[in-house]
Write a protein that holds these residues in place. Structure first.
Motif, PDB file in Angstrom:
ATOM      1  N   SER A  14     -37.604 -17.336 -44.715  1.00 25.05           N
ATOM      2  CA  SER A  14     -39.055 -17.516 -44.619  1.00 25.05           C
ATOM      3  C   SER A  14     -39.486 -17.435 -43.166  1.00 25.05           C
ATOM      4  O   SER A  14     -38.668 -17.517 -42.244  1.00 25.05           O
ATOM      5  CB  SER A  14     -39.461 -18.877 -45.193  1.00 25.05           C
ATOM      6  OG  SER A  14     -38.931 -19.931 -44.392  1.00 25.05           O
ATOM      7  N   ALA A  15     -40.800 -17.290 -42.968  1.00 26.01           N
ATOM      8  CA  ALA A  15     -41.340 -17.253 -41.613  1.00 26.01           C
ATOM      9  C   ALA A  15     -41.155 -18.596 -40.922  1.00 26.01           C
ATOM     10  O   ALA A  15     -40.899 -18.662 -39.712  1.00 26.01           O
ATOM     11  CB  ALA A  15     -42.818 -16.872 -41.656  1.00 26.01           C
ATOM     12  N   SER A  16     -41.282 -19.699 -41.666  1.00 27.93           N
ATOM     13  CA  SER A  16     -41.127 -21.020 -41.063  1.00 27.93           C
ATOM     14  C   SER A  16     -39.691 -21.254 -40.613  1.00 27.93           C
ATOM     15  O   SER A  16     -39.447 -21.843 -39.549  1.00 27.93           O
ATOM     16  CB  SER A  16     -41.559 -22.113 -42.039  1.00 27.93           C
ATOM     17  OG  SER A  16     -40.762 -22.077 -43.218  1.00 27.93           O
ATOM     18  N   ALA A  17     -38.720 -20.781 -41.413  1.00 32.24           N
ATOM     19  CA  ALA A  17     -37.314 -20.924 -41.021  1.00 32.24           C
ATOM     20  C   ALA A  17     -37.039 -20.130 -39.750  1.00 32.24           C
ATOM     21  O   ALA A  17     -36.331 -20.589 -38.849  1.00 32.24           O
ATOM     22  CB  ALA A  17     -36.404 -20.444 -42.148  1.00 32.24           C
ATOM     23  N   LEU A  18     -37.621 -18.929 -39.649  1.00 32.79           N
ATOM     24  CA  LEU A  18     -37.481 -18.134 -38.442  1.00 32.79           C
ATOM     25  C   LEU A  18     -38.108 -18.834 -37.251  1.00 32.79           C
ATOM     26  O   LEU A  18     -37.492 -18.946 -36.186  1.00 32.79           O
ATOM     27  CB  LEU A  18     -38.116 -16.762 -38.643  1.00 32.79           C
ATOM     28  CG  LEU A  18     -38.358 -15.945 -37.360  1.00 32.79           C
ATOM     29  CD1 LEU A  18     -37.051 -15.673 -36.639  1.00 32.79           C
ATOM     30  CD2 LEU A  18     -39.085 -14.638 -37.692  1.00 32.79           C
TER      31      LEU A  18
ATOM     32  N   ASP B 142     -42.985 -10.538 -42.107  1.00 34.28           N
ATOM     33  CA  ASP B 142     -42.240  -9.293 -42.310  1.00 34.28           C
ATOM     34  C   ASP B 142     -40.952  -9.296 -41.496  1.00 34.28           C
ATOM     35  O   ASP B 142     -39.879  -8.924 -41.993  1.00 34.28           O
ATOM     36  CB  ASP B 142     -43.081  -8.083 -41.902  1.00 34.28           C
ATOM     37  CG  ASP B 142     -44.259  -7.843 -42.825  1.00 34.28           C
ATOM     38  OD1 ASP B 142     -44.196  -8.292 -43.984  1.00 34.28           O
ATOM     39  OD2 ASP B 142     -45.240  -7.227 -42.369  1.00 34.28           O
ATOM     40  N   LEU B 143     -41.071  -9.713 -40.237  1.00 38.32           N
ATOM     41  CA  LEU B 143     -39.900  -9.746 -39.363  1.00 38.32           C
ATOM     42  C   LEU B 143     -38.847 -10.718 -39.876  1.00 38.32           C
ATOM     43  O   LEU B 143     -37.645 -10.448 -39.802  1.00 38.32           O
ATOM     44  CB  LEU B 143     -40.310 -10.151 -37.943  1.00 38.32           C
ATOM     45  CG  LEU B 143     -41.023  -9.077 -37.119  1.00 38.32           C
ATOM     46  CD1 LEU B 143     -41.484  -9.665 -35.787  1.00 38.32           C
ATOM     47  CD2 LEU B 143     -40.088  -7.904 -36.868  1.00 38.32           C
ATOM     48  N   ALA B 144     -39.307 -11.840 -40.407  1.00 43.31           N
ATOM     49  CA  ALA B 144     -38.369 -12.844 -40.921  1.00 43.31           C
ATOM     50  C   ALA B 144     -37.539 -12.260 -42.056  1.00 43.31           C
ATOM     51  O   ALA B 144     -36.307 -12.325 -42.042  1.00 43.31           O
ATOM     52  CB  ALA B 144     -39.128 -14.079 -41.401  1.00 43.31           C
TER      53      ALA B 144
ATOM     54  N   ASP C 100     -28.880  -8.691 -43.641  1.00 42.73           N
ATOM     55  CA  ASP C 100     -28.612  -8.922 -45.064  1.00 42.73           C
ATOM     56  C   ASP C 100     -28.773 -10.411 -45.371  1.00 42.73           C
ATOM     57  O   ASP C 100     -27.998 -11.238 -44.878  1.00 42.73           O
ATOM     58  CB  ASP C 100     -27.190  -8.474 -45.392  1.00 42.73           C
ATOM     59  CG  ASP C 100     -26.830  -8.670 -46.860  1.00 42.73           C
ATOM     60  OD1 ASP C 100     -27.678  -9.177 -47.623  1.00 42.73           O
ATOM     61  OD2 ASP C 100     -25.695  -8.323 -47.233  1.00 42.73           O
ATOM     62  N   PRO C 101     -29.754 -10.799 -46.179  1.00 44.41           N
ATOM     63  CA  PRO C 101     -29.977 -12.225 -46.448  1.00 44.41           C
ATOM     64  C   PRO C 101     -28.821 -12.885 -47.191  1.00 44.41           C
ATOM     65  O   PRO C 101     -28.694 -14.110 -47.195  1.00 44.41           O
ATOM     66  CB  PRO C 101     -31.254 -12.236 -47.294  1.00 44.41           C
ATOM     67  CG  PRO C 101     -31.313 -10.871 -47.905  1.00 44.41           C
ATOM     68  CD  PRO C 101     -30.721  -9.949 -46.889  1.00 44.41           C
ATOM     69  N   ALA C 102     -27.948 -12.070 -47.807  1.00 46.07           N
ATOM     70  CA  ALA C 102     -26.813 -12.621 -48.559  1.00 46.07           C
ATOM     71  C   ALA C 102     -25.576 -12.815 -47.690  1.00 46.07           C
ATOM     72  O   ALA C 102     -24.542 -13.284 -48.172  1.00 46.07           O
ATOM     73  CB  ALA C 102     -26.474 -11.709 -49.738  1.00 46.07           C
ATOM     74  N   LEU C 103     -25.672 -12.458 -46.411  1.00 47.26           N
ATOM     75  CA  LEU C 103     -24.517 -12.567 -45.516  1.00 47.26           C
ATOM     76  C   LEU C 103     -24.159 -14.024 -45.264  1.00 47.26           C
ATOM     77  O   LEU C 103     -24.986 -14.817 -44.807  1.00 47.26           O
ATOM     78  CB  LEU C 103     -24.806 -11.861 -44.189  1.00 47.26           C
ATOM     79  CG  LEU C 103     -23.682 -11.905 -43.158  1.00 47.26           C
ATOM     80  CD1 LEU C 103     -22.449 -11.169 -43.680  1.00 47.26           C
ATOM     81  CD2 LEU C 103     -24.158 -11.309 -41.831  1.00 47.26           C
ATOM     82  N   THR C 104     -22.926 -14.391 -45.542  1.00 46.56           N
ATOM     83  CA  THR C 104     -22.390 -15.723 -45.265  1.00 46.56           C
ATOM     84  C   THR C 104     -20.976 -15.568 -44.735  1.00 46.56           C
ATOM     85  O   THR C 104     -20.388 -14.477 -44.785  1.00 46.56           O
ATOM     86  CB  THR C 104     -22.340 -16.598 -46.527  1.00 46.56           C
ATOM     87  OG1 THR C 104     -21.415 -16.005 -47.460  1.00 46.56           O
ATOM     88  CG2 THR C 104     -23.718 -16.718 -47.176  1.00 46.56           C
ATOM     89  N   GLY C 105     -20.421 -16.656 -44.251  1.00 44.35           N
ATOM     90  CA  GLY C 105     -19.036 -16.610 -43.808  1.00 44.35           C
ATOM     91  C   GLY C 105     -18.101 -16.213 -44.930  1.00 44.35           C
ATOM     92  O   GLY C 105     -17.164 -15.433 -44.740  1.00 44.35           O
ATOM     93  N   THR C 106     -18.355 -16.711 -46.126  1.00 45.48           N
ATOM     94  CA  THR C 106     -17.505 -16.417 -47.275  1.00 45.48           C
ATOM     95  C   THR C 106     -17.591 -14.952 -47.676  1.00 45.48           C
ATOM     96  O   THR C 106     -16.566 -14.281 -47.898  1.00 45.48           O
ATOM     97  CB  THR C 106     -17.897 -17.298 -48.473  1.00 45.48           C
ATOM     98  OG1 THR C 106     -17.729 -18.680 -48.118  1.00 45.48           O
ATOM     99  CG2 THR C 106     -17.034 -16.986 -49.684  1.00 45.48           C
ATOM    100  N   SER C 107     -18.804 -14.414 -47.775  1.00 41.78           N
ATOM    101  CA  SER C 107     -18.960 -13.015 -48.179  1.00 41.78           C
ATOM    102  C   SER C 107     -18.377 -12.076 -47.126  1.00 41.78           C
ATOM    103  O   SER C 107     -17.784 -11.047 -47.454  1.00 41.78           O
ATOM    104  CB  SER C 107     -20.432 -12.691 -48.420  1.00 41.78           C
ATOM    105  OG  SER C 107     -21.182 -12.741 -47.215  1.00 41.78           O
ATOM    106  N   MET C 108     -18.537 -12.434 -45.850  1.00 43.64           N
ATOM    107  CA  MET C 108     -18.005 -11.622 -44.770  1.00 43.64           C
ATOM    108  C   MET C 108     -16.477 -11.599 -44.812  1.00 43.64           C
ATOM    109  O   MET C 108     -15.854 -10.543 -44.693  1.00 43.64           O
ATOM    110  CB  MET C 108     -18.489 -12.180 -43.431  1.00 43.64           C
ATOM    111  CG  MET C 108     -17.885 -11.551 -42.191  1.00 43.64           C
ATOM    112  SD  MET C 108     -18.710 -12.150 -40.703  1.00 43.64           S
ATOM    113  CE  MET C 108     -18.557 -13.940 -40.903  1.00 43.64           C
ATOM    114  N   ALA C 109     -15.857 -12.760 -44.982  1.00 43.20           N
ATOM    115  CA  ALA C 109     -14.400 -12.844 -45.044  1.00 43.20           C
ATOM    116  C   ALA C 109     -13.859 -12.025 -46.203  1.00 43.20           C
ATOM    117  O   ALA C 109     -12.863 -11.306 -46.073  1.00 43.20           O
ATOM    118  CB  ALA C 109     -13.969 -14.306 -45.171  1.00 43.20           C
TER     119      ALA C 109
END
Length: 313
Positions: free
Chosen positions: A287-291, A278-280, A220-229
């Motif tokens: 993005s692919a570069s961040a991956l 696609d995998l990224a 999930d690209p929106a997953l963060t520590g805050t959203s998880m908590a």
């Protein structure tokens, strides 16, 4: 799975039918009916050798369990009580709790109690063996204490119980027990009496739950520590402290799980048609570069190099 209703018998026999029916699967209790001329009630019961879930609806009634009944017909288990409509009042251990939809409580059948259900009440009652709660909660179950099930982890628990009932026709006994195990695991974390953010035992539980949650939601690209908590019902500080004890952070844990997911897919023949881009995106990276940057830092090779190496092997 079985369904029973007082409509099966003559109105004058319905209170006797109800007492006998409930007594066929619950230990000895007392029953006090607000009306005895035409009592109405129905149950839908799912059960295995480990757990039991009952959806119950009835006219006004008071259930009770005395000290004598506890001695003569022992049952150390718990009932997770979740009202769906109306109000239920529970008295146990010198406490009184008023339950409405969005709340719940754990009632011990190993101690006397009174439970008054009003005429408009419907509820889920999940039977939980004592061993499943006493160990994890260190025998500190919050008897007759209201649990907020309207948000966070409490809402997850409530939703899973509702789903167990909704899918009753399509679940095997093994699947029913597996989901019930999960409900109890989450309930133990939610209802733990010692919820101080710096309590070591609590932090260990938080870490375990956080790791499992991140593994299940890493893509999930929106997953963060805050959203998880927020979803799990803890503060961000609790999550940070739990992971700090084992040398990581929410951000690092999420990145590690996403990289693990990419590595697994690079090694999977069924994923060869997916490009690195696609995998990224499919693994939560922006993005692919961040991956590629994170992947090389972690594994010493780029995603493309690892894929090529796997093909040559």
């Amino acid at each position: 799975m079985e369904s029973r209703t007082t409509g099966e018998v003559h109105p004058r026999e319905r209170t006797h039918f109800w007492s006998e029916h409930i007594g066929s699967y619950e230990p000895r209790m007392g029953y006090r009916y607000a009306r005895t001329d035409n009592f109405r009630g129905e149950t839908v019961r799912q059960y295995t050798g480990a757990y039991q879930l009952v959806r119950v609806r009835s006219d006004e009634i008071e259930y009770s369990r005395t000290a004598r009944q506890v001695r003569e017909d022992p049952d150390e288990g718990y009932r997770l009580l979740l009202p769906l409509t109306g109000e239920i009042v529970v008295r146990q251990s010198d406490r009184e709790t008023r339950l409405t939809p969005g709340t719940g409580t754990l009632v011990s059948f190993g101690a006397p109690f009174e439970c008054l259900q009003d005429a408009s009440a419907q509820a889920f009652v999940l039977t939980i063996p004592a061993r499943e709660l006493d160990g994890p909660l260190n025998r500190r179950s919050p008897l007759a204490t209201s649990l907020d099930l309207s948000s966070g982890l409490g809402r997850v628990v409530s939703s899973m119980v509702s789903d167990l009932h909704a899918e009753r026709d399509d679940l095997t006994d093994l699947q029913f027990d597996a989901v019930a195990d999960r409900v109890v695991e989450l309930l133990c974390l939610f209802a733990a009496s010692d919820d101080r953010p710096d309590a070591p035992g609590h932090l260990t539980d938080v870490e375990t739950m956080v790791r499992r949650f991140v593994r299940e939601h890493a893509a999930d690209p929106a997953l963060t520590g805050t959203s998880m908590a927020r979803t799990l019902g803890w503060s961000l500080r609790q999550v940070q402290l739990a992971l700090q004890r084992v040398g990581t952070t929410p951000r690092d844990l999420i990145r590690e799980e996403r990289l693990r997911l990419v590595r697994e897919r690079l090694r999977c023949g069924d994923c060869e048609h997916l490009t690195i881009t696609d995998l990224a995106y499919a693994s939560g990276f922006s993005s692919a570069s961040a991956l590629s940057t994170a992947f090389r830092q972690r594994f010493g090779v780029s995603p493309r190099e690892m894929r090529h190496a796997g093909r040559r092997a």
